[in-house]
Motif scaffolding. Structure first.
Motif, PDB file in Angstrom:
ATOM      1  N   ASN A 112      16.292  13.193  49.286  1.00  0.00           N
ATOM      2  CA  ASN A 112      17.362  12.183  49.349  1.00  0.00           C
ATOM      3  C   ASN A 112      18.654  12.609  48.659  1.00  0.00           C
ATOM      4  O   ASN A 112      19.549  11.783  48.449  1.00  0.00           O
ATOM      5  CB  ASN A 112      16.898  10.831  48.798  1.00  0.00           C
ATOM      6  N   THR A 113      18.778  13.884  48.314  1.00  0.00           N
ATOM      7  CA  THR A 113      20.076  14.407  47.902  1.00  0.00           C
ATOM      8  C   THR A 113      21.040  14.323  49.089  1.00  0.00           C
ATOM      9  O   THR A 113      20.656  14.543  50.241  1.00  0.00           O
ATOM     10  CB  THR A 113      19.953  15.872  47.451  1.00  0.00           C
ATOM     11  N   ILE A 114      22.281  13.995  48.809  1.00  0.00           N
ATOM     12  CA  ILE A 114      23.300  13.950  49.860  1.00  0.00           C
ATOM     13  C   ILE A 114      24.091  15.252  49.819  1.00  0.00           C
ATOM     14  O   ILE A 114      24.659  15.612  48.788  1.00  0.00           O
ATOM     15  CB  ILE A 114      24.239  12.747  49.673  1.00  0.00           C
ATOM     16  N   LEU A 115      24.109  15.957  50.941  1.00  0.00           N
ATOM     17  CA  LEU A 115      24.837  17.224  51.044  1.00  0.00           C
ATOM     18  C   LEU A 115      26.181  16.969  51.713  1.00  0.00           C
ATOM     19  O   LEU A 115      26.248  16.304  52.742  1.00  0.00           O
ATOM     20  CB  LEU A 115      24.050  18.244  51.868  1.00  0.00           C
ATOM     21  N   MET A 116      27.237  17.512  51.121  1.00  0.00           N
ATOM     22  CA  MET A 116      28.571  17.438  51.727  1.00  0.00           C
ATOM     23  C   MET A 116      29.189  18.823  51.718  1.00  0.00           C
ATOM     24  O   MET A 116      29.340  19.442  50.658  1.00  0.00           O
ATOM     25  CB  MET A 116      29.475  16.472  50.955  1.00  0.00           C
ATOM     26  N   SER A 117      29.530  19.326  52.901  1.00  0.00           N
ATOM     27  CA  SER A 117      30.193  20.628  52.941  1.00  0.00           C
ATOM     28  C   SER A 117      31.575  20.499  52.318  1.00  0.00           C
ATOM     29  O   SER A 117      32.323  19.566  52.618  1.00  0.00           O
ATOM     30  CB  SER A 117      30.294  21.156  54.378  1.00  0.00           C
ATOM     31  N   SER A 118      31.891  21.410  51.424  1.00  0.00           N
ATOM     32  CA  SER A 118      33.146  21.307  50.670  1.00  0.00           C
ATOM     33  C   SER A 118      34.159  22.366  51.074  1.00  0.00           C
ATOM     34  O   SER A 118      35.242  22.448  50.503  1.00  0.00           O
ATOM     35  CB  SER A 118      32.858  21.421  49.166  1.00  0.00           C
ATOM     36  N   ARG A 119      33.815  23.177  52.064  1.00  0.00           N
ATOM     37  CA  ARG A 119      34.760  24.155  52.604  1.00  0.00           C
ATOM     38  C   ARG A 119      34.221  24.653  53.954  1.00  0.00           C
ATOM     39  O   ARG A 119      33.022  24.660  54.202  1.00  0.00           O
ATOM     40  CB  ARG A 119      34.965  25.326  51.653  1.00  0.00           C
ATOM     41  N   ALA A 120      35.147  25.025  54.797  1.00  0.00           N
ATOM     42  CA  ALA A 120      34.844  25.678  56.080  1.00  0.00           C
ATOM     43  C   ALA A 120      33.687  25.062  56.850  1.00  0.00           C
ATOM     44  O   ALA A 120      32.731  25.766  57.186  1.00  0.00           O
ATOM     45  CB  ALA A 120      34.574  27.162  55.827  1.00  0.00           C
ATOM     46  N   LEU A 124      31.175  17.759  56.355  1.00  0.00           N
ATOM     47  CA  LEU A 124      29.898  17.581  57.032  1.00  0.00           C
ATOM     48  C   LEU A 124      28.923  16.949  56.040  1.00  0.00           C
ATOM     49  O   LEU A 124      28.817  17.384  54.899  1.00  0.00           O
ATOM     50  CB  LEU A 124      29.349  18.924  57.524  1.00  0.00           C
ATOM     51  N   LEU A 125      28.187  15.939  56.486  1.00  0.00           N
ATOM     52  CA  LEU A 125      27.308  15.194  55.595  1.00  0.00           C
ATOM     53  C   LEU A 125      25.897  15.125  56.152  1.00  0.00           C
ATOM     54  O   LEU A 125      25.698  15.038  57.369  1.00  0.00           O
ATOM     55  CB  LEU A 125      27.813  13.760  55.416  1.00  0.00           C
ATOM     56  N   ALA A 126      24.916  15.154  55.254  1.00  0.00           N
ATOM     57  CA  ALA A 126      23.519  14.958  55.647  1.00  0.00           C
ATOM     58  C   ALA A 126      22.720  14.535  54.430  1.00  0.00           C
ATOM     59  O   ALA A 126      23.106  14.801  53.282  1.00  0.00           O
ATOM     60  CB  ALA A 126      22.937  16.232  56.260  1.00  0.00           C
ATOM     61  N   ILE A 127      21.586  13.882  54.686  1.00  0.00           N
ATOM     62  CA  ILE A 127      20.672  13.475  53.630  1.00  0.00           C
ATOM     63  C   ILE A 127      19.457  14.393  53.676  1.00  0.00           C
ATOM     64  O   ILE A 127      18.831  14.548  54.731  1.00  0.00           O
ATOM     65  CB  ILE A 127      20.237  12.008  53.805  1.00  0.00           C
ATOM     66  N   ALA A 128      19.128  15.012  52.551  1.00  0.00           N
ATOM     67  CA  ALA A 128      17.995  15.941  52.490  1.00  0.00           C
ATOM     68  C   ALA A 128      16.680  15.169  52.585  1.00  0.00           C
ATOM     69  O   ALA A 128      16.472  14.201  51.859  1.00  0.00           O
ATOM     70  CB  ALA A 128      18.039  16.745  51.197  1.00  0.00           C
ATOM     71  N   LYS A 129      15.807  15.621  53.469  1.00  0.00           N
ATOM     72  CA  LYS A 129      14.499  14.992  53.614  1.00  0.00           C
ATOM     73  C   LYS A 129      13.374  15.943  53.218  1.00  0.00           C
ATOM     74  O   LYS A 129      12.229  15.768  53.645  1.00  0.00           O
ATOM     75  CB  LYS A 129      14.323  14.474  55.045  1.00  0.00           C
ATOM     76  N   GLN A 136      27.098  28.169  48.597  1.00  0.00           N
ATOM     77  CA  GLN A 136      28.252  27.704  47.825  1.00  0.00           C
ATOM     78  C   GLN A 136      29.205  26.826  48.631  1.00  0.00           C
ATOM     79  O   GLN A 136      30.201  26.339  48.091  1.00  0.00           O
ATOM     80  CB  GLN A 136      29.016  28.905  47.250  1.00  0.00           C
ATOM     81  N   GLY A 137      28.882  26.578  49.895  1.00  0.00           N
ATOM     82  CA  GLY A 137      29.756  25.759  50.734  1.00  0.00           C
ATOM     83  C   GLY A 137      29.506  24.268  50.617  1.00  0.00           C
ATOM     84  O   GLY A 137      29.991  23.501  51.451  1.00  0.00           O
ATOM     85  N   PHE A 138      28.757  23.849  49.597  1.00  0.00           N
ATOM     86  CA  PHE A 138      28.419  22.432  49.450  1.00  0.00           C
ATOM     87  C   PHE A 138      28.731  21.901  48.068  1.00  0.00           C
ATOM     88  O   PHE A 138      28.716  22.631  47.079  1.00  0.00           O
ATOM     89  CB  PHE A 138      26.909  22.211  49.672  1.00  0.00           C
ATOM     90  N   LYS A 139      28.961  20.593  48.035  1.00  0.00           N
ATOM     91  CA  LYS A 139      28.806  19.796  46.833  1.00  0.00           C
ATOM     92  C   LYS A 139      27.658  18.842  47.151  1.00  0.00           C
ATOM     93  O   LYS A 139      27.699  18.116  48.146  1.00  0.00           O
ATOM     94  CB  LYS A 139      30.086  19.017  46.494  1.00  0.00           C
ATOM     95  N   SER A 140      26.617  18.862  46.329  1.00  0.00           N
ATOM     96  CA  SER A 140      25.416  18.077  46.596  1.00  0.00           C
ATOM     97  C   SER A 140      25.288  16.964  45.573  1.00  0.00           C
ATOM     98  O   SER A 140      25.428  17.195  44.368  1.00  0.00           O
ATOM     99  CB  SER A 140      24.181  18.985  46.559  1.00  0.00           C
ATOM    100  N   PHE A 141      25.006  15.763  46.055  1.00  0.00           N
ATOM    101  CA  PHE A 141      24.993  14.560  45.222  1.00  0.00           C
ATOM    102  C   PHE A 141      23.556  14.085  45.033  1.00  0.00           C
ATOM    103  O   PHE A 141      22.885  13.722  46.005  1.00  0.00           O
ATOM    104  CB  PHE A 141      25.802  13.445  45.880  1.00  0.00           C
ATOM    105  N   LEU A 152      25.824   5.598  49.069  1.00  0.00           N
ATOM    106  CA  LEU A 152      26.707   6.710  48.741  1.00  0.00           C
ATOM    107  C   LEU A 152      26.979   7.581  49.960  1.00  0.00           C
ATOM    108  O   LEU A 152      28.100   8.041  50.160  1.00  0.00           O
ATOM    109  CB  LEU A 152      26.098   7.550  47.614  1.00  0.00           C
ATOM    110  N   TYR A 153      25.967   7.783  50.786  1.00  0.00           N
ATOM    111  CA  TYR A 153      26.158   8.556  52.022  1.00  0.00           C
ATOM    112  C   TYR A 153      27.269   7.937  52.875  1.00  0.00           C
ATOM    113  O   TYR A 153      28.199   8.621  53.315  1.00  0.00           O
ATOM    114  CB  TYR A 153      24.849   8.607  52.811  1.00  0.00           C
TER     115      TYR A 153
END
Length: 242
Positions: A112-120, A124-129, A136-141, A152-153
């Motif tokens: 249930n971590t939320i992944l957001m691509s932070s460059r290039a 892009l958003l997704a919820i980890a299952k 390094q292309g993500f900021k993960s919440f 939050l998603y």
């Protein structure tokens, strides 16, 4: 449907009040919020993303060492999200090994971590299952409370244009972890979040089932189509044996 419900509850503020009526439309009290520059329900407050989630960067093991790859640790890149175009993610194109994981600064992220691509690209958003890590292309919440995951998603999705504007860089824009930490967030009351999570979790579970079913059918199609085209099997192959 979940997105429409989010808009109704958290943009129009017509979530159910204590009597089950639409809050704002039924005269629920609103108050001006200086940070968000808009009226919000009186019992709600503003936080920073830092207050509601831990944020992690990712990393990439060296591709020069083949021992870094081919293990059982799921590793996701923005390309995986772009290719899959799904709300949920539980696999990437390549796994990494424990050796690869230990060799870099990526983090193993929980369900249930939320992944957001932070460059290039940004956004892009997704919820980890499943447990996974990223490049390094993500900021993960990682939400600090269980009742904020789905909220939050959709909050990030709704404000993705403002988040994109935080990006800096000459070759390509990237949103920094520091900027994300300071991004303001509307924090509903816990009773509303609890009700929201309860209602939307069932929808999410069904969406995940459908996603997996579609992927299974697509895999079967991709395996059977070349055999059909080469004449190795036929549509009526079972009937011919009778």
């Amino acid at each position: 449907m979940a997105k429409q419900l989010y808009d109704y509850w958290f943009v129009q503020f017509d979530f159910p009040d204590e009597n089950g009526r639409p809050y704002k439309s039924s005269g629920g009290k609103m108050v001006w919020n200086e940070k968000l520059k808009r009226d919000i329900p009186i019992s709600w407050e503003t936080k920073l993303i830092d207050d509601v989630a831990e944020i992690y960067n990712g990393a990439t093991p060296s591709t020069m060492n083949e021992l870094n790859y081919g293990g059982d640790i799921v590793w996701v890149t923005p390309k995986d999200l772009s290719d899959q175009k799904q709300k949920f993610v539980y696999k990437g194109e390549r796994n990494i090994s424990q050796v690869g994981y230990d060799s870099c600064s990526t983090h193993l992220l929980p369900l249930n971590t939320i992944l957001m691509s932070s460059r290039a690209p940004i956004g892009l958003l997704a919820i980890a299952k499943t447990e996974l890590c990223t490049n390094q292309g993500f900021k993960s919440f990682v939400p600090k409370s269980g009742n904020t995951t789905i909220y939050l998603y959709y909050y990030l999705q709704h404000h993705i244009r403002q988040i994109e504007q935080l990006g800096t860089g000459t070759t390509f824009k990237e949103v920094s972890r520091e900027d994300i930490l300071k991004f303001p967030m509307l924090k509903p009351s816990d009773n509303v979040l609890d009700l929201w999570e309860e209602m939307v979790s069932a929808l999410n579970d069904r969406q995940l089932e459908i996603q997996k079913e579609n992927e299974s059918l697509t895999k079967q199609r991709d395996e059977l189509l070349p055999l059909l085209m080469n004449g190795q099997v036929s549509v009526n192959s079972d009937l011919s044996r009778d």
